[in-house]
Design a protein around this motif. Structure first.
Motif, PDB file in Angstrom:
ATOM      1  N   ASP A  49      62.254  46.483  42.985  1.00 55.31           N
ATOM      2  CA  ASP A  49      61.366  47.339  42.189  1.00 55.31           C
ATOM      3  C   ASP A  49      60.523  46.530  41.205  1.00 55.31           C
ATOM      4  OD1 ASP A  49      62.295  49.634  43.463  1.00 55.31           O
ATOM      5  OD2 ASP A  49      63.967  49.853  42.059  1.00 55.31           O
ATOM      6  N   ASN A  50      59.801  45.547  41.715  1.00 55.74           N
ATOM      7  CA  ASN A  50      58.905  44.742  40.888  1.00 55.74           C
ATOM      8  C   ASN A  50      57.480  45.267  41.056  1.00 55.74           C
ATOM      9  OD1 ASN A  50      60.955  42.514  40.231  1.00 55.74           O
ATOM     10  ND2 ASN A  50      60.958  42.547  42.473  1.00 55.74           N
ATOM     11  N   THR A  51      56.805  45.492  39.931  1.00 50.93           N
ATOM     12  CA  THR A  51      55.454  46.051  39.992  1.00 50.93           C
ATOM     13  C   THR A  51      54.554  45.376  38.968  1.00 50.93           C
ATOM     14  OG1 THR A  51      56.027  47.812  38.415  1.00 50.93           O
ATOM     15  CG2 THR A  51      56.251  48.322  40.771  1.00 50.93           C
TER      16      THR A  51
ATOM     17  N   ILE B 219      64.958  46.847  34.684  1.00 51.13           N
ATOM     18  CA  ILE B 219      63.545  46.536  34.894  1.00 51.13           C
ATOM     19  C   ILE B 219      62.915  46.254  33.533  1.00 51.13           C
ATOM     20  CG2 ILE B 219      61.326  47.403  35.723  1.00 51.13           C
ATOM     21  CD1 ILE B 219      62.856  49.089  37.751  1.00 51.13           C
ATOM     22  N   TYR B 220      62.306  45.077  33.403  1.00 56.27           N
ATOM     23  CA  TYR B 220      61.760  44.634  32.126  1.00 56.27           C
ATOM     24  C   TYR B 220      60.275  44.304  32.272  1.00 56.27           C
ATOM     25  CZ  TYR B 220      66.728  44.058  31.156  1.00 56.27           C
ATOM     26  OH  TYR B 220      68.080  44.275  31.012  1.00 56.27           O
ATOM     27  N   ASN B 221      59.492  44.802  31.334  1.00 58.49           N
ATOM     28  CA  ASN B 221      58.073  44.469  31.285  1.00 58.49           C
ATOM     29  C   ASN B 221      57.925  43.138  30.556  1.00 58.49           C
ATOM     30  OD1 ASN B 221      55.318  44.287  31.052  1.00 58.49           O
ATOM     31  ND2 ASN B 221      55.075  46.109  29.775  1.00 58.49           N
ATOM     32  N   LEU B 222      57.544  42.103  31.282  1.00 54.51           N
ATOM     33  CA  LEU B 222      57.449  40.776  30.689  1.00 54.51           C
ATOM     34  C   LEU B 222      56.452  40.722  29.538  1.00 54.51           C
ATOM     35  CD1 LEU B 222      57.501  38.516  33.888  1.00 54.51           C
ATOM     36  CD2 LEU B 222      59.385  39.003  32.316  1.00 54.51           C
TER      37      LEU B 222
ATOM     38  N   ALA C 236      55.339  34.012  28.455  1.00 54.73           N
ATOM     39  CA  ALA C 236      54.004  33.535  28.110  1.00 54.73           C
ATOM     40  C   ALA C 236      53.017  34.537  28.709  1.00 54.73           C
ATOM     41  CB  ALA C 236      53.771  32.141  28.679  1.00 54.73           C
ATOM     42  N   PRO C 237      51.928  34.849  28.031  1.00 52.57           N
ATOM     43  CA  PRO C 237      51.134  36.042  28.348  1.00 52.57           C
ATOM     44  C   PRO C 237      50.311  35.936  29.623  1.00 52.57           C
ATOM     45  CG  PRO C 237      50.064  34.759  26.656  1.00 52.57           C
ATOM     46  CD  PRO C 237      51.392  34.103  26.887  1.00 52.57           C
ATOM     47  N   GLY C 238      49.875  37.106  30.086  1.00 51.52           N
ATOM     48  CA  GLY C 238      48.960  37.206  31.212  1.00 51.52           C
ATOM     49  C   GLY C 238      48.016  38.372  30.987  1.00 51.52           C
ATOM     50  N   ASP C 239      46.903  38.364  31.669  1.00 54.53           N
ATOM     51  CA  ASP C 239      45.858  39.367  31.457  1.00 54.53           C
ATOM     52  C   ASP C 239      46.087  40.575  32.366  1.00 54.53           C
ATOM     53  OD1 ASP C 239      43.617  40.573  30.475  1.00 54.53           O
ATOM     54  OD2 ASP C 239      42.215  39.466  31.748  1.00 54.53           O
ATOM     55  N   TYR C 240      47.192  41.288  32.116  1.00 52.52           N
ATOM     56  CA  TYR C 240      47.544  42.479  32.893  1.00 52.52           C
ATOM     57  C   TYR C 240      48.035  43.553  31.930  1.00 52.52           C
ATOM     58  CZ  TYR C 240      47.595  38.840  36.468  1.00 52.52           C
ATOM     59  OH  TYR C 240      47.255  37.783  37.267  1.00 52.52           O
ATOM     60  N   ASP C 241      48.098  44.786  32.427  1.00 50.36           N
ATOM     61  CA  ASP C 241      48.618  45.871  31.593  1.00 50.36           C
ATOM     62  C   ASP C 241      50.138  45.813  31.492  1.00 50.36           C
ATOM     63  OD1 ASP C 241      46.011  46.735  31.362  1.00 50.36           O
ATOM     64  OD2 ASP C 241      46.186  48.212  32.978  1.00 50.36           O
ATOM     65  N   ALA C 242      50.792  45.456  32.589  1.00 49.64           N
ATOM     66  CA  ALA C 242      52.252  45.352  32.609  1.00 49.64           C
ATOM     67  C   ALA C 242      52.673  44.525  33.814  1.00 49.64           C
ATOM     68  CB  ALA C 242      52.909  46.731  32.665  1.00 49.64           C
ATOM     69  N   VAL C 243      53.751  43.781  33.659  1.00 49.45           N
ATOM     70  CA  VAL C 243      54.382  43.065  34.773  1.00 49.45           C
ATOM     71  C   VAL C 243      55.871  43.389  34.692  1.00 49.45           C
ATOM     72  CG1 VAL C 243      54.878  40.845  35.841  1.00 49.45           C
ATOM     73  CG2 VAL C 243      52.664  41.218  34.733  1.00 49.45           C
ATOM     74  N   ASN C 244      56.318  44.264  35.586  1.00 52.61           N
ATOM     75  CA  ASN C 244      57.683  44.781  35.539  1.00 52.61           C
ATOM     76  C   ASN C 244      58.573  44.039  36.533  1.00 52.61           C
ATOM     77  OD1 ASN C 244      56.985  46.972  33.670  1.00 52.61           O
ATOM     78  ND2 ASN C 244      55.870  47.826  35.414  1.00 52.61           N
TER      79      ASN C 244
ATOM     80  N   TYR D  30      70.417  29.549  26.961  1.00 53.25           N
ATOM     81  CA  TYR D  30      69.314  29.119  27.816  1.00 53.25           C
ATOM     82  C   TYR D  30      68.196  30.160  27.755  1.00 53.25           C
ATOM     83  CZ  TYR D  30      72.647  25.752  29.625  1.00 53.25           C
ATOM     84  OH  TYR D  30      73.558  24.731  29.727  1.00 53.25           O
ATOM     85  N   ILE D  31      66.986  29.682  27.600  1.00 51.92           N
ATOM     86  CA  ILE D  31      65.824  30.559  27.467  1.00 51.92           C
ATOM     87  C   ILE D  31      64.938  30.396  28.695  1.00 51.92           C
ATOM     88  CG2 ILE D  31      63.798  31.120  26.074  1.00 51.92           C
ATOM     89  CD1 ILE D  31      65.325  29.902  23.682  1.00 51.92           C
ATOM     90  N   LEU D  32      64.680  31.503  29.379  1.00 48.34           N
ATOM     91  CA  LEU D  32      63.791  31.512  30.543  1.00 48.34           C
ATOM     92  C   LEU D  32      62.427  32.019  30.087  1.00 48.34           C
ATOM     93  CD1 LEU D  32      66.148  33.129  33.225  1.00 48.34           C
ATOM     94  CD2 LEU D  32      66.070  30.759  32.426  1.00 48.34           C
ATOM     95  N   ASP D  33      61.458  31.135  30.057  1.00 49.73           N
ATOM     96  CA  ASP D  33      60.118  31.476  29.569  1.00 49.73           C
ATOM     97  C   ASP D  33      59.177  31.634  30.759  1.00 49.73           C
ATOM     98  OD1 ASP D  33      57.772  31.828  28.244  1.00 49.73           O
ATOM     99  OD2 ASP D  33      57.900  30.006  27.033  1.00 49.73           O
ATOM    100  N   PHE D  34      58.913  32.900  31.132  1.00 50.33           N
ATOM    101  CA  PHE D  34      57.988  33.207  32.225  1.00 50.33           C
ATOM    102  C   PHE D  34      56.551  32.913  31.790  1.00 50.33           C
ATOM    103  CE2 PHE D  34      61.064  35.502  34.737  1.00 50.33           C
ATOM    104  CZ  PHE D  34      60.497  35.578  36.003  1.00 50.33           C
ATOM    105  N   ASP D  35      55.810  32.231  32.621  1.00 51.91           N
ATOM    106  CA  ASP D  35      54.369  32.093  32.421  1.00 51.91           C
ATOM    107  C   ASP D  35      53.700  33.075  33.381  1.00 51.91           C
ATOM    108  OD1 ASP D  35      51.668  31.377  32.356  1.00 51.91           O
ATOM    109  OD2 ASP D  35      52.136  29.285  31.914  1.00 51.91           O
ATOM    110  N   VAL D  36      53.426  34.273  32.879  1.00 48.63           N
ATOM    111  CA  VAL D  36      52.915  35.339  33.738  1.00 48.63           C
ATOM    112  C   VAL D  36      51.578  34.966  34.364  1.00 48.63           C
ATOM    113  CG1 VAL D  36      51.998  37.685  33.726  1.00 48.63           C
ATOM    114  CG2 VAL D  36      54.173  37.215  32.633  1.00 48.63           C
ATOM    115  N   ASP D  37      50.693  34.391  33.568  1.00 45.91           N
ATOM    116  CA  ASP D  37      49.361  34.077  34.070  1.00 45.91           C
ATOM    117  C   ASP D  37      49.419  33.115  35.251  1.00 45.91           C
ATOM    118  OD1 ASP D  37      46.567  34.550  33.777  1.00 45.91           O
ATOM    119  OD2 ASP D  37      46.354  32.508  33.022  1.00 45.91           O
ATOM    120  N   GLU D  38      50.365  32.164  35.209  1.00 45.79           N
ATOM    121  CA  GLU D  38      50.507  31.196  36.294  1.00 45.79           C
ATOM    122  C   GLU D  38      51.355  31.736  37.443  1.00 45.79           C
ATOM    123  OE1 GLU D  38      49.094  28.240  36.547  1.00 45.79           O
ATOM    124  OE2 GLU D  38      48.077  28.384  34.603  1.00 45.79           O
ATOM    125  N   SER D  39      52.120  32.792  37.189  1.00 48.05           N
ATOM    126  CA  SER D  39      53.089  33.273  38.179  1.00 48.05           C
ATOM    127  C   SER D  39      52.543  34.333  39.121  1.00 48.05           C
ATOM    128  CB  SER D  39      54.321  33.848  37.456  1.00 48.05           C
ATOM    129  OG  SER D  39      54.958  32.862  36.672  1.00 48.05           O
TER     130      SER D  39
END
Length: 224
Positions: free
Chosen positions: A117-119, A83-86, A46-54, A155-164
């Motif tokens: 290596d999370n950025t 390493i995956y860009n969410l 789920a989206p977030g207001d960033y350029d990338a979340v790795n 199983y589907i893992l749905d990241f909520d970047v904006d909340e995370s």
């Protein structure tokens, strides 16, 4: 002639016995394969207001065969570590993290273990993303399901970047994951396309208890 007939008869019995044993062996092998359950884990965002979340994914683990003790029964799945860009996992795009056959039985939790290596990239600048709990024991998500022999489970893992993502206020960022776990058979999906597609759009669906969002891809397509 009688001696030749007896030899032929003996040979026939040996061949027949060999075929029977081979058939039994094949049946046993087939039964063994059908006796396992196949489990797959995919990641979406789920989206977030960033350029990338790795996110640095090291392992996916499943707790099987134990209903109460959280420290036993863990199996590490064959994981697509990397390493995956969410923010690339929107518009119906997902990333396969693990796919493996395991013994059937009760499955309690999934753990997503992250590396160092999370950025995060904000306004073109990259910052380290602190994830202490995820690196130590993994992000814990409850399954609480009985895996049946011969069945497949996605199983589907749905990241909520904006909340995370937590902005620490001092130039640092911390990941406190908010993840929605769903099973493909139980998960509904909303798909569509936004026109015009030249601009990236945010699509949101809400009900009394949940809110899910996704950005459109380059073609204007989205999936919730």
């Amino acid at each position: 002639m009688r001696k030749q007939f007896l030899n032929f008869k003996t040979l026939f019995l040996l061949v027949f016995t060999g075929l029977a044993l081979t058939s039994c062996s094949d049946d046993d092998d087939s039964a063994g394969a059908e006796g396992n359950a196949r489990i797959s884990v995919r990641m979406v965002d789920a989206p977030g207001d960033y350029d990338a979340v790795n996110i640095d994914v090291e392992a996916v683990r499943v707790q099987t065969g134990v209903e109460e003790d959280e420290n036993e029964g863990w199996v590490t799945l064959d994981t697509e570590a990397g390493i995956y860009n969410l923010l690339e996992l929107t518009g119906g795009v997902s990333q396969l993290l693990a796919d493996e056959e395991i013994a059937p039985g009760y499955a309690g939790q999934i753990r997503l273990v992250l590396g160092n290596d999370n950025t995060i990239v904000v306004n073109g600048e990259e910052f380290p993303l602190a994830t202490p709990s995820a690196q130590q024991s993994g992000l814990k998500l409850n399954i609480n399901e009985e895996l049946e022999p011969g069945e497949e489970y996605l199983y589907i893992l749905d990241f909520d970047v904006d909340e995370s993502i937590v902005n620490q206020g001092n130039g640092g960022y911390t990941l406190k994951p908010v993840i929605r776990l769903s099973v493909e058979d139980d998960a509904g999906k909303i798909v569509g396309k936004v026109h015009p597609s030249e601009f990236r759009s945010l699509v949101t669906a809400t009900n009394a208890s949940n809110r899910i969002s996704a950005y459109t891809n380059a073609s204007g397509e989205f999936a919730l």
